[in-house]
Enzyme design. Structure first.
Site, PDB file in Angstrom:
ATOM      1  N   HIS A 122       2.267   1.435   1.291  1.00  0.00           N
ATOM      2  CA  HIS A 122       1.976   2.866   1.189  1.00  0.00           C
ATOM      3  C   HIS A 122       0.649   3.104   0.484  1.00  0.00           C
ATOM      4  O   HIS A 122       0.048   2.201  -0.089  1.00  0.00           O
ATOM      5  CB  HIS A 122       3.107   3.583   0.442  1.00  0.00           C
ATOM      6  CG  HIS A 122       3.310   3.104  -0.971  1.00  0.00           C
ATOM      7  ND1 HIS A 122       2.510   3.511  -2.022  1.00  0.00           N
ATOM      8  CD2 HIS A 122       4.218   2.245  -1.494  1.00  0.00           C
ATOM      9  CE1 HIS A 122       2.932   2.930  -3.140  1.00  0.00           C
ATOM     10  NE2 HIS A 122       3.963   2.148  -2.840  1.00  0.00           N
ATOM     11  N   CYS A 176       6.478  -2.513  -4.128  1.00  0.00           N
ATOM     12  CA  CYS A 176       5.739  -2.162  -2.912  1.00  0.00           C
ATOM     13  C   CYS A 176       4.314  -2.709  -2.931  1.00  0.00           C
ATOM     14  O   CYS A 176       3.813  -3.138  -3.956  1.00  0.00           O
ATOM     15  CB  CYS A 176       5.672  -0.641  -2.768  1.00  0.00           C
ATOM     16  SG  CYS A 176       7.277   0.132  -2.498  1.00  0.00           S
TER      17      CYS A 176
END
Length: 170
Positions: A130, A146
């Protein structure tokens, strides 16, 4: 190091191989990790904090990333892109709340969202590639699991990456 903060670097397959790499990251060959290009490949090196992206036609670009803060938070191995979110909202995982009970329970899409302006969900629950609105995180161990990119880079990767793209975190 300044070149890592610049827009992505285009790497054509016909380019001559580099004899030395002064940028301190190591490029990987997709053939060392996958049998075919398929719909494309995302290869994230959590040591050198670089994402390599190959499209189905073999074009490769590299991007600087943020990576998980510790090995305990790092998931490695093979997965794929299962969902693309062009306006992600965010909620902390149960493990994140346990580590930091002061976290907000929900953040809507927008400038305060930790996922930035685009997110691609991996086949592993809670894991994403992301963007980030906090550019200080790029090039550091700063995430809860992440892989983060500059917002302008995640838009580029997002637009070039179909659902089903192969992913490997090493």
């Amino acid at each position: 190091m300044a070149s890592l903060a610049a827009p992505s670097v285009l790497w054509a397959q016909q380019a001559a191989p580099a004899t030395r790499n002064i940028s301190s990251f190591r490029l990987h060959d997709w053939q060392d990790h996958f049998d075919t290009l398929g719909k494309g490949i995302l290869l994230s090196d959590t040591i050198t904090k670089v994402l390599q992206h190959w499209t189905a036609d073999g074009e490769m670009r590299i991007y600087p990333t943020s990576v998980p803060m510790s090995d305990e938070l790092t998931r490695r191995g093979y997965t794929e892109i299962v969902f693309k979110d062009n306006a992600p909202d965010w909620a902390p995982t149960p493990a994140m709340i346990e580590r930091d009970p002061s976290l907000p329970r929900y953040v809507s899409p927008g400038p305060d969202n930790p996922l930035g302006i685009r997110a691609m969900h991996l086949g592993w629950q809670y894991y994403r590639i992301h963007g980030t609105n906090d550019t200080r995180k790029i090039g550091r161990k700063s995430s809860n699991g992440c892989i983060g990119l500059y917002n302008e880079h995640i838009v580029e990767v997002f637009n070039r990456t179909p659902v089903g793209t192969q992913v490997k975190l090493i």
